[in-house]
Design a protein around this motif. Structure first.
Motif, PDB file in Angstrom:
ATOM      1  N   ASP A 115       0.810  -1.217   0.000  1.00 21.33           N
ATOM      2  CA  ASP A 115       0.000   0.000   0.000  1.00 21.33           C
ATOM      3  C   ASP A 115       0.842   1.265   0.000  1.00 21.33           C
ATOM      4  O   ASP A 115       0.445   2.281  -0.571  1.00 21.33           O
ATOM      5  N   ASP A 116       2.007   1.219   0.639  1.00 20.85           N
ATOM      6  CA  ASP A 116       2.871   2.393   0.708  1.00 20.85           C
ATOM      7  C   ASP A 116       4.310   1.924   0.877  1.00 20.85           C
ATOM      8  O   ASP A 116       4.571   0.804   1.333  1.00 20.85           O
ATOM      9  N   LEU A 117       5.255   2.800   0.544  1.00 19.14           N
ATOM     10  CA  LEU A 117       6.674   2.489   0.688  1.00 19.14           C
ATOM     11  C   LEU A 117       7.223   3.167   1.927  1.00 19.14           C
ATOM     12  O   LEU A 117       6.675   4.190   2.370  1.00 19.14           O
ATOM     13  N   ASP A 118       8.321   2.629   2.462  1.00 21.48           N
ATOM     14  CA  ASP A 118       8.951   3.276   3.608  1.00 21.48           C
ATOM     15  C   ASP A 118       9.520   4.620   3.163  1.00 21.48           C
ATOM     16  O   ASP A 118       9.762   4.858   1.981  1.00 21.48           O
ATOM     17  N   HIS A 119       9.745   5.517   4.118  1.00 27.45           N
ATOM     18  CA  HIS A 119      10.215   6.865   3.822  1.00 27.45           C
ATOM     19  C   HIS A 119      11.723   6.935   4.037  1.00 27.45           C
ATOM     20  O   HIS A 119      12.269   6.314   4.952  1.00 27.45           O
ATOM     21  N   THR A 120      12.389   7.716   3.178  1.00 30.48           N
ATOM     22  CA  THR A 120      13.837   7.909   3.283  1.00 30.48           C
ATOM     23  C   THR A 120      14.143   9.396   3.259  1.00 30.48           C
ATOM     24  O   THR A 120      13.283  10.220   2.933  1.00 30.48           O
ATOM     25  N   GLY A 121      15.384   9.759   3.552  1.00 33.21           N
ATOM     26  CA  GLY A 121      15.796  11.152   3.513  1.00 33.21           C
ATOM     27  C   GLY A 121      15.700  11.742   2.114  1.00 33.21           C
ATOM     28  O   GLY A 121      15.376  12.912   1.938  1.00 33.21           O
ATOM     29  N   ARG A 122      15.951  10.963   1.110  1.00 34.93           N
ATOM     30  CA  ARG A 122      15.877  11.443  -0.270  1.00 34.93           C
ATOM     31  C   ARG A 122      14.440  11.514  -0.762  1.00 34.93           C
ATOM     32  O   ARG A 122      14.078  12.377  -1.552  1.00 34.93           O
ATOM     33  N   GLY A 123      13.631  10.582  -0.334  1.00 31.85           N
ATOM     34  CA  GLY A 123      12.230  10.570  -0.746  1.00 31.85           C
ATOM     35  C   GLY A 123      12.088  10.392  -2.243  1.00 31.85           C
ATOM     36  O   GLY A 123      12.720   9.536  -2.838  1.00 31.85           O
ATOM     37  N   GLY A 128      14.465  13.184  -7.597  1.00 34.11           N
ATOM     38  CA  GLY A 128      14.933  12.504  -8.809  1.00 34.11           C
ATOM     39  C   GLY A 128      16.307  12.962  -9.259  1.00 34.11           C
ATOM     40  O   GLY A 128      17.164  13.264  -8.434  1.00 34.11           O
ATOM     41  N   PHE A 129      16.465  13.045 -10.559  1.00 33.85           N
ATOM     42  CA  PHE A 129      17.753  13.373 -11.160  1.00 33.85           C
ATOM     43  C   PHE A 129      18.318  14.659 -10.582  1.00 33.85           C
ATOM     44  O   PHE A 129      17.642  15.686 -10.554  1.00 33.85           O
ATOM     45  N   GLY A 130      19.575  14.600 -10.111  1.00 32.34           N
ATOM     46  CA  GLY A 130      20.241  15.773  -9.581  1.00 32.34           C
ATOM     47  C   GLY A 130      19.857  16.144  -8.169  1.00 32.34           C
ATOM     48  O   GLY A 130      20.346  17.137  -7.625  1.00 32.34           O
ATOM     49  N   SER A 131      19.008  15.367  -7.530  1.00 29.54           N
ATOM     50  CA  SER A 131      18.520  15.755  -6.198  1.00 29.54           C
ATOM     51  C   SER A 131      19.560  15.574  -5.100  1.00 29.54           C
ATOM     52  O   SER A 131      19.386  16.105  -4.019  1.00 29.54           O
ATOM     53  N   THR A 132      20.620  14.846  -5.383  1.00 29.75           N
ATOM     54  CA  THR A 132      21.630  14.637  -4.343  1.00 29.75           C
ATOM     55  C   THR A 132      22.792  15.612  -4.465  1.00 29.75           C
ATOM     56  O   THR A 132      23.783  15.502  -3.742  1.00 29.75           O
ATOM     57  N   GLY A 133      22.726  16.578  -5.370  1.00 31.05           N
ATOM     58  CA  GLY A 133      23.770  17.592  -5.491  1.00 31.05           C
ATOM     59  C   GLY A 133      24.886  17.164  -6.419  1.00 31.05           C
ATOM     60  O   GLY A 133      24.817  16.156  -7.094  1.00 31.05           O
ATOM     61  N   ARG A 134      25.963  17.958  -6.417  1.00 30.40           N
ATOM     62  CA  ARG A 134      27.062  17.741  -7.340  1.00 30.40           C
ATOM     63  C   ARG A 134      28.253  17.073  -6.706  1.00 30.40           C
ATOM     64  O   ARG A 134      29.217  16.761  -7.372  1.00 30.40           O
ATOM     65  N   ASP A 135      28.298  16.920  -5.376  1.00 32.34           N
ATOM     66  CA  ASP A 135      29.516  16.392  -4.779  1.00 32.34           C
ATOM     67  C   ASP A 135      29.635  14.945  -4.978  1.00 32.34           C
ATOM     68  O   ASP A 135      29.177  14.028  -5.015  1.00 32.34           O
TER      69      ASP A 135
END
Length: 153
Positions: A135-143, A146-153
């Motif tokens: 019915d639902d997925l667990d939640h994470t810090g990224r959620g 999508g593309f590029g959401s984790t930054g450039r480092d």
């Protein structure tokens, strides 16, 4: 050591070497173009063109493994020769001829001659997953970032 069994296709040039590791630490074994009689002059790929290049081989890959077909880095860097579906997967239950889809992403025509090393194959373990509808997925810090959401480092 995992043993992959090979056999020649009927029209293969059996004088060509079998796939092989070029150095002791190589992960990929080189595959060669093995054109049938009448086409042994090879093929020239115009920029942007692609072709199915025969290897003259059929494989028996053990259950629980796959063969991944990958570009050769030197051909990619120097000439723009790549495999558009890289890595291509050869499943353990496939017994047909092994062909390599080769593409010229470079800016000049490129000739593939009979016997040229055109790609490499890597034998890799396979894990098959089960799938469960929930019915639902667990939640994470990224959620749902999508593309590029984790930054450039």
């Amino acid at each position: 050591m995992v043993m992959v069994q090979l056999t020649w296709t009927e029209e293969a040039d059996r004088a060509l070497p079998l796939p092989g590791y070029e150095t002791e630490g190589s992960a990929g074994a080189d595959l060669r173009a093995n054109f049938p009689p009448g086409t042994r002059d090879g093929v020239t790929l115009a920029p942007g063109a692609r072709a199915l290049v025969p290897t003259g081989l059929r494989l028996a890959i053990p259950a629980g493994y796959e063969v991944q077909v990958r570009p050769r880095s030197g051909l990619a860097l120097k000439h723009g020769i790549t495999l558009p579906n890289a890595p291509g997967t050869i499943d353990s239950d496939y017994r047909g001829p092994l062909g390599v889809i080769v593409m010229n992403a470079g800016d000049a025509p490129f000739h593939i001659a009979h016997g040229d090393r055109i790609a490499q194959m890597v034998v890799a373990p396979v894990v098959q997953a089960g799938f469960a509808l929930v019915d639902d997925l667990d939640h994470t810090g990224r959620g749902a970032g999508g593309f590029g959401s984790t930054g450039r480092d």
